[in-house]
Motif scaffolding. Sequence first.
Motif: not given
Length: 99
Positions: A19-23, A27-31, A33-42
């Motif tokens: 569920a966390d990965l899905a969220i 969010a990454a797709r909406l931005r 960004r890749s999952r890695t880039d999104f998580v790193r930025e956050a």
Amino acid sequence: MPGKAERKDHPLSMRLPEADLAIIDRAARLRGRSRTDFVREAAMQAAEDVLLQTLPIRMSPEGFQSFVDVLSEPARPVSEMVEVLKRPAPWEASESNEP
């Protein structure tokens, strides 16, 4: 033989519920960004916020006294804020305009 290049990046691994990965993925797709880039930025933003909250504020004794003096003055209304607070809320305005 040239020396081995030093690796500049370090892997970070974590286990997350689906569920966390899905969220995160959504969010990454909406931005865009890749999952890695999104998580790193956050993570970097959260880390910077924590560090900024814990940094001491340094100022001269004179500057600190000026700061205390301003805080000690009586509060004064800000005309723009007073005007905004006098306006009806959007949901109140729409109720008064109904037939």
